[in-house]
Design an enzyme around this catalytic site. Structure first.
Site, PDB file in Angstrom:
ATOM      1  N   SER A   1       0.804  -1.226   0.000  1.00  0.00           N
ATOM      2  CA  SER A   1       0.000   0.000   0.000  1.00  0.00           C
ATOM      3  C   SER A   1       0.837   1.276   0.000  1.00  0.00           C
ATOM      4  CB  SER A   1      -0.953   0.014   1.193  1.00  0.00           C
ATOM      5  OG  SER A   1      -0.231   0.114   2.399  1.00  0.00           O
TER       6      SER A   1
ATOM      7  N   HIS B   1       1.164   4.198   6.898  1.00  0.00           N
ATOM      8  CA  HIS B   1       0.568   5.040   5.861  1.00  0.00           C
ATOM      9  C   HIS B   1       0.974   6.501   6.051  1.00  0.00           C
ATOM     10  CE1 HIS B   1      -2.923   2.213   4.462  1.00  0.00           C
ATOM     11  NE2 HIS B   1      -1.732   1.809   4.064  1.00  0.00           N
TER      12      HIS B   1
ATOM     13  N   ASP C   1      -8.025   6.137   4.593  1.00  0.00           N
ATOM     14  CA  ASP C   1      -8.071   4.942   5.451  1.00  0.00           C
ATOM     15  C   ASP C   1      -9.299   4.841   6.350  1.00  0.00           C
ATOM     16  OD1 ASP C   1      -5.641   4.089   4.477  1.00  0.00           O
ATOM     17  OD2 ASP C   1      -4.480   4.932   6.121  1.00  0.00           O
TER      18      ASP C   1
END
Length: 189
Positions: free
Chosen positions: A56, A95, A122
């Site tokens: 990701s 992230h 998210d």
């Protein structure tokens, strides 16, 4: 001296050798734990090292990269890469912060994150009913990385049999290894 004396001497040497190996193993484990606790104190993060488990964050970080984390009291800014925990999930997520809302009157900060290669933010990863991350969810900020070195962890997690085989081989090596110093000192006497 006789055969009985030799047998007792060999048995005594085996006990001493086994105790020496056990103490050496204990020192290795203790050293590793002290190193880990030292890293926790220096980094200010509950987990100073994490492995990227998904794609990701590509192209910046690839699956299997090891990230080094640091946590300070400085404000978290948009663009920083953070590692956070979500309530109800054991595995932390790596992230990028894409939005920061500071409420100065309350001294709180709301954060929104997104994986670099993910199409949306998210919010669907957060706990049910949660739309923002708070500072207490953040484990640390990425301050460095080593590419691909985390693959060993990923392989052992995804294929547990490999972990058990490796532990068995290491245990067998410890049990069957002989300390050359003891052989030499026993031969001299």
């Amino acid at each position: 001296m006789g055969w009985i004396g030799i047998g007792e001497s060999v048995r005594s040497l085996n006990i001493k050798q086994s105790l020496f190996q056990l103490i050496t193993l204990g020192m290795i484990v203790s050293s590793a734990l002290m190193l880990w606790k030292g890293l926790i104190c220096l980094s200010g993060s509950e987990s100073p090292v994490v492995v990227v488990l998904s794609g990701s964050m590509e192209p910046g970080f690839k699956r299997g990269d090891i990230l080094f984390l640091h946590m300070s009291n400085e404000p978290i800014r948009a663009g920083e890469i953070v590692v956070f925990k979500v309530q109800g999930k054991q595995i932390p997520i790596v992230h990028r912060v894409i939005e920061v809302h500071e409420r100065q009157e309350m001294g709180e900060v709301d954060l929104l994150t997104k994986g670099d290669s993910n199409p949306s933010d998210d919010r669907m990863l957060y706990a049910r009913g949660q739309f923002w991350l708070k500072r207490q969810h953040i484990m640390g900020r990425a301050v460095g990385f080593l590419p691909y070195l985390g693959w060993a962890t990923i392989i052992m997690t995804e294929q547990p049999i490999i972990k058990y085989i490796l532990l068995g081989v290491l245990g067998l090596l410890i049990i069957t290894s002989k300390d050359e110093r003891h052989k030499f000192s026993a031969a001299k006497t």
